[in-house]
Design an enzyme around this catalytic site. Structure first.
Site, PDB file in Angstrom:
ATOM      1  N   LYS A  30       0.852  -1.188   0.000  1.00 18.88           N
ATOM      2  CA  LYS A  30       0.000   0.000   0.000  1.00 18.88           C
ATOM      3  C   LYS A  30       0.890   1.241   0.000  1.00 18.88           C
ATOM      4  O   LYS A  30       1.747   1.400   0.869  1.00 18.88           O
ATOM      5  CB  LYS A  30      -0.900   0.012   1.237  1.00 18.88           C
ATOM      6  CG  LYS A  30      -1.982  -1.047   1.216  1.00 18.88           C
ATOM      7  CD  LYS A  30      -2.866  -0.941   2.456  1.00 18.88           C
ATOM      8  CE  LYS A  30      -3.971  -1.984   2.425  1.00 18.88           C
ATOM      9  NZ  LYS A  30      -4.820  -1.914   3.645  1.00 18.88           N
ATOM     10  N   GLY A  42      -6.929  19.392 -18.699  1.00 15.72           N
ATOM     11  CA  GLY A  42      -7.180  19.377 -20.139  1.00 15.72           C
ATOM     12  C   GLY A  42      -6.603  20.653 -20.720  1.00 15.72           C
ATOM     13  O   GLY A  42      -6.623  21.721 -20.087  1.00 15.72           O
ATOM     14  N   GLY A  44      -7.123  23.153 -23.105  1.00 17.44           N
ATOM     15  CA  GLY A  44      -7.779  24.451 -23.167  1.00 17.44           C
ATOM     16  C   GLY A  44      -8.226  24.947 -21.804  1.00 17.44           C
ATOM     17  O   GLY A  44      -8.219  26.161 -21.534  1.00 17.44           O
ATOM     18  N   ILE A  45      -8.625  24.030 -20.927  1.00 16.20           N
ATOM     19  CA  ILE A  45      -9.020  24.415 -19.576  1.00 16.20           C
ATOM     20  C   ILE A  45      -7.829  24.998 -18.826  1.00 16.20           C
ATOM     21  O   ILE A  45      -7.931  26.028 -18.150  1.00 16.20           O
ATOM     22  CB  ILE A  45      -9.638  23.209 -18.838  1.00 16.20           C
ATOM     23  CG1 ILE A  45     -11.077  23.006 -19.317  1.00 16.20           C
ATOM     24  CG2 ILE A  45      -9.576  23.378 -17.330  1.00 16.20           C
ATOM     25  CD1 ILE A  45     -11.760  21.786 -18.777  1.00 16.20           C
ATOM     26  N   GLU A  94     -10.738  11.001 -15.365  1.00 22.01           N
ATOM     27  CA  GLU A  94      -9.787  11.442 -14.352  1.00 22.01           C
ATOM     28  C   GLU A  94      -8.384  11.024 -14.798  1.00 22.01           C
ATOM     29  O   GLU A  94      -8.197   9.964 -15.390  1.00 22.01           O
ATOM     30  CB  GLU A  94     -10.076  10.805 -13.003  1.00 22.01           C
ATOM     31  CG  GLU A  94     -11.327  11.303 -12.315  1.00 22.01           C
ATOM     32  CD  GLU A  94     -11.506  10.676 -10.955  1.00 22.01           C
ATOM     33  OE1 GLU A  94     -11.264  11.352  -9.945  1.00 22.01           O
ATOM     34  OE2 GLU A  94     -11.879   9.493 -10.905  1.00 22.01           O
ATOM     35  N   GLY A 229      12.189  21.920 -25.009  1.00 21.47           N
ATOM     36  CA  GLY A 229      12.792  21.335 -23.820  1.00 21.47           C
ATOM     37  C   GLY A 229      14.138  21.954 -23.492  1.00 21.47           C
ATOM     38  O   GLY A 229      14.253  23.174 -23.317  1.00 21.47           O
ATOM     39  N   GLY A 232      15.349  25.049 -25.314  1.00 20.77           N
ATOM     40  CA  GLY A 232      14.649  26.321 -25.155  1.00 20.77           C
ATOM     41  C   GLY A 232      13.373  26.367 -25.958  1.00 20.77           C
ATOM     42  O   GLY A 232      12.670  25.362 -26.115  1.00 20.77           O
ATOM     43  N   VAL A 255       3.901  18.965 -15.695  1.00 20.24           N
ATOM     44  CA  VAL A 255       2.473  18.980 -15.995  1.00 20.24           C
ATOM     45  C   VAL A 255       2.000  20.409 -16.239  1.00 20.24           C
ATOM     46  O   VAL A 255       2.163  21.282 -15.383  1.00 20.24           O
ATOM     47  CB  VAL A 255       1.657  18.350 -14.848  1.00 20.24           C
ATOM     48  CG1 VAL A 255       0.162  18.453 -15.136  1.00 20.24           C
ATOM     49  CG2 VAL A 255       2.071  16.901 -14.643  1.00 20.24           C
ATOM     50  N   ASP A 259       0.861  24.269 -21.563  1.00 24.43           N
ATOM     51  CA  ASP A 259      -0.396  25.028 -21.482  1.00 24.43           C
ATOM     52  C   ASP A 259      -0.149  26.420 -20.915  1.00 24.43           C
ATOM     53  O   ASP A 259      -0.743  27.409 -21.373  1.00 24.43           O
ATOM     54  CB  ASP A 259      -1.403  24.282 -20.597  1.00 24.43           C
ATOM     55  CG  ASP A 259      -1.772  22.915 -21.142  1.00 24.43           C
ATOM     56  OD1 ASP A 259      -1.739  22.737 -22.374  1.00 24.43           O
ATOM     57  OD2 ASP A 259      -2.092  22.023 -20.326  1.00 24.43           O
TER      58      ASP A 259
END
Length: 315
Positions: A30, A42, A44-45, A94, A229, A232, A255, A259
């Site tokens: 665990k 997402g 565009g969000i 998700e 990356g 540049g 992450v 965007d």
């Protein structure tokens, strides 16, 4: 759809992003998370969220399905993002992200999400076509859900052209190729997406910029914002090539970096800034996102600080 905004984003395959951190990732045992965070996600969000953080305004168009779809809309409401949604039969997806603290590694699990039938994806095109007044910038970003045709973004590009809007696109694979064949105002590929689009494998930043210029000359995009990356980033038009070396920072999470880059670029262009100024803030926003774990995206104070460290070269 009626309300005023210069920027509208379209996200056909949104998600709620769940992130946590564990000491070590091992099988069977665990793995107890040290934290728990949920963010609307997402392409565009994320663009709309970052524009809001930087002091701008953007509306978001996306589908919602099931309890996760309702949660997504609630999370965006809490951030003050105006949403225009349509209901789908499938459950909004998700994704989840796990930071392994001991190794300093991040694991990203992207789930497939719902399948959209023809009636559902055409509802998105209808929503876009009915925007009044129409935005000056239409930003389409992210993957396409199952069931949506490869030329979906190309169809959106045609609507944007008919309404005199600037179409901005951040996607990959056949969806990017089809939209580029239609012709858009701005694309934001990374190196993998450029490889797919051009079929080439340049060896250095200059060669990548040449490949981007060829896309512009072929009419596939007016501007190519290329994120490379460790090499540049570059902003390529018919008249100039701007290059920015990477800012020396220690990344914690990638992450949403692309965007954030795109959000800052579009927001500044929509505000009337010059291309070099918009590019500078974009590079800073992308780098600022790397500073934070999980799915947090960039913070305005980091963007402002890092903007002073961005070097813009005219190639």
């Amino acid at each position: 759809m009626s309300s005023t905004s210069d920027i509208v984003t379209v996200t056909p395959n949104p998600a709620v992003d769940l992130s946590t951190a564990v000491d070590r990732i091992v099988p069977v045992a665990k793995l107890r998370g040290r934290s728990q965070r949920r963010d609307p996600g997402g392409g565009g969000i994320n663009v709309a969220r970052v524009i809001k953080r930087l002091g701008g305004d953007a509306r978001a168009i996306y589908p919602v399905g099931g309890a996760i779809g309702n949660l997504l809309r609630q999370l965006l409401d809490e951030e003050g993002i105006t949403s225009h949604t349509w209901t789908i039969a499938g459950e909004t997806r998700e994704d989840f992200f796990v930071d392994e603290i001991s190794a300093g590694k991040q694991y990203r699990f992207i789930l497939p999400g719902p399948r959209l039938d023809e009636t559902e994806w055409k509802q998105c095109l209808k929503l876009i076509a009915e925007i009044e007044p129409f935005p000056r910038f239409l930003v389409a970003s992210g993957s396409l859900p199952d069931g949506v045709p490869d030329d979906f973004y190309a169809q959106i590009a045609r609507i944007a052209k008919q309404r005199g809007a600037r179409m901005v696109l951040d996607t990959s694979g056949p969806a990017l190729a089809a939209a580029a064949a239609e012709g858009v105002d701005l694309i934001k590929p990374n190196l993998r997406e450029m490889r797919e689009l051009t079929g080439s494998e340049p060896s250095d930043a200059y060669a990548w910029e040449v490949a981007a210029r060829e896309l512009v000359e072929k009419g596939k995009a007016t501007i190519v914002a290329l994120t490379m990356g460790h090499l540049g980033a570059a902003l390529v038009t018919r008249d100039e090539v701007l290059r920015a070396p990477p800012i020396p920072i220690t990344p914690r999470s990638a992450v949403g970096a692309g965007d954030s880059f795109l959000a800052a670029l579009v927001w500044r262009l929509a505000s009337g800034a010059s291309r070099p100024d918009a590019f500078r803030l974009a590079v800073a926003a992308g780098a600022a996102t790397l500073l934070h774990p999980g799915t947090e995206l960039c913070r305005p104070e980091d963007v402002a600080r890092l903007a002073g460290q961005v070097t813009i070269e005219t190639v």
